[in-house]
Design a protein around this motif. Sequence first.
Motif, PDB file in Angstrom:
ATOM      1  N   ASP A   1      52.040 133.053  14.751  1.00 43.38           N
ATOM      2  CA  ASP A   1      53.467 132.891  15.020  1.00 43.38           C
ATOM      3  C   ASP A   1      54.039 131.715  14.237  1.00 43.38           C
ATOM      4  O   ASP A   1      55.178 131.774  13.748  1.00 43.38           O
ATOM      5  CB  ASP A   1      53.714 132.677  16.513  1.00 43.38           C
ATOM      6  CG  ASP A   1      53.453 133.924  17.327  1.00 43.38           C
ATOM      7  OD1 ASP A   1      53.467 135.011  16.734  1.00 43.38           O
ATOM      8  OD2 ASP A   1      53.223 133.815  18.541  1.00 43.38           O
ATOM      9  N   PHE A   2      53.255 130.648  14.104  1.00 39.33           N
ATOM     10  CA  PHE A   2      53.738 129.482  13.379  1.00 39.33           C
ATOM     11  C   PHE A   2      53.864 129.769  11.885  1.00 39.33           C
ATOM     12  O   PHE A   2      54.787 129.277  11.224  1.00 39.33           O
ATOM     13  CB  PHE A   2      52.787 128.302  13.613  1.00 39.33           C
ATOM     14  CG  PHE A   2      53.282 126.999  13.036  1.00 39.33           C
ATOM     15  CD1 PHE A   2      54.432 126.404  13.515  1.00 39.33           C
ATOM     16  CD2 PHE A   2      52.595 126.374  12.006  1.00 39.33           C
ATOM     17  CE1 PHE A   2      54.898 125.203  12.981  1.00 39.33           C
ATOM     18  CE2 PHE A   2      53.044 125.181  11.469  1.00 39.33           C
ATOM     19  CZ  PHE A   2      54.194 124.598  11.968  1.00 39.33           C
TER      20      PHE A   2
ATOM     21  N   ASN B   1      57.356 129.460   9.908  1.00 37.37           N
ATOM     22  CA  ASN B   1      57.597 128.687   8.685  1.00 37.37           C
ATOM     23  C   ASN B   1      58.158 129.550   7.564  1.00 37.37           C
ATOM     24  O   ASN B   1      58.986 129.107   6.773  1.00 37.37           O
ATOM     25  CB  ASN B   1      56.305 128.024   8.217  1.00 37.37           C
ATOM     26  CG  ASN B   1      55.920 126.835   9.074  1.00 37.37           C
ATOM     27  OD1 ASN B   1      56.787 126.159   9.619  1.00 37.37           O
ATOM     28  ND2 ASN B   1      54.637 126.583   9.224  1.00 37.37           N
ATOM     29  N   ALA B   2      57.683 130.804   7.495  1.00 36.32           N
ATOM     30  CA  ALA B   2      58.150 131.693   6.434  1.00 36.32           C
ATOM     31  C   ALA B   2      59.592 132.140   6.659  1.00 36.32           C
ATOM     32  O   ALA B   2      60.293 132.488   5.702  1.00 36.32           O
ATOM     33  CB  ALA B   2      57.234 132.914   6.340  1.00 36.32           C
ATOM     34  N   LYS B   3      60.040 132.109   7.907  1.00 41.26           N
ATOM     35  CA  LYS B   3      61.363 132.624   8.240  1.00 41.26           C
ATOM     36  C   LYS B   3      62.468 131.639   7.914  1.00 41.26           C
ATOM     37  O   LYS B   3      63.585 132.024   7.561  1.00 41.26           O
ATOM     38  CB  LYS B   3      61.392 132.987   9.732  1.00 41.26           C
ATOM     39  CG  LYS B   3      62.528 133.921  10.119  1.00 41.26           C
ATOM     40  CD  LYS B   3      62.327 135.294   9.528  1.00 41.26           C
ATOM     41  CE  LYS B   3      63.450 136.238   9.896  1.00 41.26           C
ATOM     42  NZ  LYS B   3      63.273 137.564   9.281  1.00 41.26           N
ATOM     43  N   TYR B   4      62.183 130.343   8.012  1.00 42.83           N
ATOM     44  CA  TYR B   4      63.222 129.342   7.841  1.00 42.83           C
ATOM     45  C   TYR B   4      62.937 128.489   6.615  1.00 42.83           C
ATOM     46  O   TYR B   4      61.805 128.080   6.377  1.00 42.83           O
ATOM     47  CB  TYR B   4      63.322 128.462   9.097  1.00 42.83           C
ATOM     48  CG  TYR B   4      63.609 129.265  10.339  1.00 42.83           C
ATOM     49  CD1 TYR B   4      64.858 129.816  10.558  1.00 42.83           C
ATOM     50  CD2 TYR B   4      62.615 129.497  11.285  1.00 42.83           C
ATOM     51  CE1 TYR B   4      65.127 130.572  11.689  1.00 42.83           C
ATOM     52  CE2 TYR B   4      62.876 130.251  12.421  1.00 42.83           C
ATOM     53  CZ  TYR B   4      64.133 130.783  12.612  1.00 42.83           C
ATOM     54  OH  TYR B   4      64.387 131.526  13.725  1.00 42.83           O
ATOM     55  N   GLU B   5      64.000 128.192   5.885  1.00 41.16           N
ATOM     56  CA  GLU B   5      63.846 127.475   4.618  1.00 41.16           C
ATOM     57  C   GLU B   5      63.686 125.985   4.860  1.00 41.16           C
ATOM     58  O   GLU B   5      64.039 125.456   5.899  1.00 41.16           O
ATOM     59  CB  GLU B   5      65.060 127.746   3.738  1.00 41.16           C
ATOM     60  CG  GLU B   5      66.385 127.316   4.355  1.00 41.16           C
ATOM     61  CD  GLU B   5      67.574 127.655   3.494  1.00 41.16           C
ATOM     62  OE1 GLU B   5      68.668 127.140   3.761  1.00 41.16           O
ATOM     63  OE2 GLU B   5      67.402 128.432   2.530  1.00 41.16           O
TER      64      GLU B   5
ATOM     65  N   LEU C   1      65.238 135.589  16.113  1.00 39.82           N
ATOM     66  CA  LEU C   1      64.820 135.852  14.740  1.00 39.82           C
ATOM     67  C   LEU C   1      65.725 136.926  14.152  1.00 39.82           C
ATOM     68  O   LEU C   1      65.894 137.998  14.744  1.00 39.82           O
ATOM     69  CB  LEU C   1      63.355 136.323  14.695  1.00 39.82           C
ATOM     70  CG  LEU C   1      62.310 135.342  15.211  1.00 39.82           C
ATOM     71  CD1 LEU C   1      60.936 135.991  15.213  1.00 39.82           C
ATOM     72  CD2 LEU C   1      62.292 134.083  14.362  1.00 39.82           C
ATOM     73  N   SER C   2      66.324 136.639  13.001  1.00 42.74           N
ATOM     74  CA  SER C   2      67.209 137.607  12.356  1.00 42.74           C
ATOM     75  C   SER C   2      66.406 138.501  11.421  1.00 42.74           C
ATOM     76  O   SER C   2      65.457 138.067  10.767  1.00 42.74           O
ATOM     77  CB  SER C   2      68.307 136.885  11.579  1.00 42.74           C
ATOM     78  OG  SER C   2      67.746 136.048  10.578  1.00 42.74           O
TER      79      SER C   2
END
Length: 399
Positions: free
Chosen positions: A233-234, A238-242, A311-312
């Motif tokens: 999940d972590f 990290n990959a989802k948010y810049e 999460l978008s």
Amino acid sequence: MNHIYKHRPQFNSVKLFNEWIILFIITVVLFLASCTAKPDQMAAAAPPPVLPVTTVSTGEQETFVDYPAAIQGTTDVEIRPQISGTIDRILVNEGQLVSKGQLLLQISELPFKAQLNNAKAALQAAQSAVLNAQLEVDKLTPLVQSKVVSDFQLKTAKTTYQIALANVEQAKANVNSAQINLGYTQIKAPSSGYIGRLPKKQGSLVSPSDPEALTQLSDVNQVYAYFSLAETDFINFNAKYEGNSVADRIKHLPAVSLVLADQSVYPVKGKIDMINGQFDKTTGSITLRAVFANSKGLLRSGNTGKIRLGLSHDNTMLIPQSATVEMQDKIFVFAVGKDNKVNKVAIAIDGKSGTNYLIKDGLKSGDQIVLSGLDKLQDGQLIQPDKKGEKIAQLISKN
């Protein structure tokens, strides 16, 4: 002639019996044919079922994931005595809101005032000894210069003077220590917050070595909600948010919600402000912290809840779970073809949003699916689509 005449009736009866047999067989055949024809005629006459249908389209969707959280005040400390003594007064009540610096408990001052007076008296004596030593030095100095007395006596006098000065400093330290201990008889709030239980009562003997604290103080004007993410999940987090660093990534994180124990959502949004520097080796998870404003005091230290992360998802499809069937660990939908015949299609799920599925594979934008009545459908069956399903799907997706 008589012989022939006697057997003629027997010949007619046999012929008649055979005719009846043939007629019976024809009747049975016609009856069976009519029975088998009726279901086919009824099936041909029955119209196809009218079922709600919706068109699948892609768009931006948001899903939510809940993580168990433990809530603590920004200041959550134990109040313990710094000295041993007897509680003289308790000036607050359990659960009371207090301000920083407010007096909470008073320990008896009498023995500590006596210690302070003794320390002050010792300081005065030390200061007097300094004066005597200084006089001795002043007396011997001209005598040594005149060579009336030896230089050794003057050195001894100066050493005594230095010892007297050191005794003064030690006496001052004892005075300061006595003053500090006297100050410790007043136990004050280190910050604003709510008072916990008060297990000790007036007259109780307390000590710094007591296993139980005098009370606890929680500053809950703001609260921290601690929650953990598993390693996978972590990585996705990290990959989802810049962001090039943890601090930079925290700035881009969206606000989070707090779901309380009764499943209601706390009315104030929170912000993630801390990500732990390392994973817990025993659990394989990493701790994050979200801060929530709590001006009305609805939350208290020790509360539990769930942090809801949003999460978008770009260019994804959303369908109601009620429009799917699960068979042998696979999920299917009934897609409607151009000829209004349905086909059972396996789909891959990317996540959930409330009562809806996010579709990863199996459907494409523009496909039509049946919304309800799936338990009576068969692969290849003809239906009559009901476009009212579009409105139904919109209502379901909003919920």
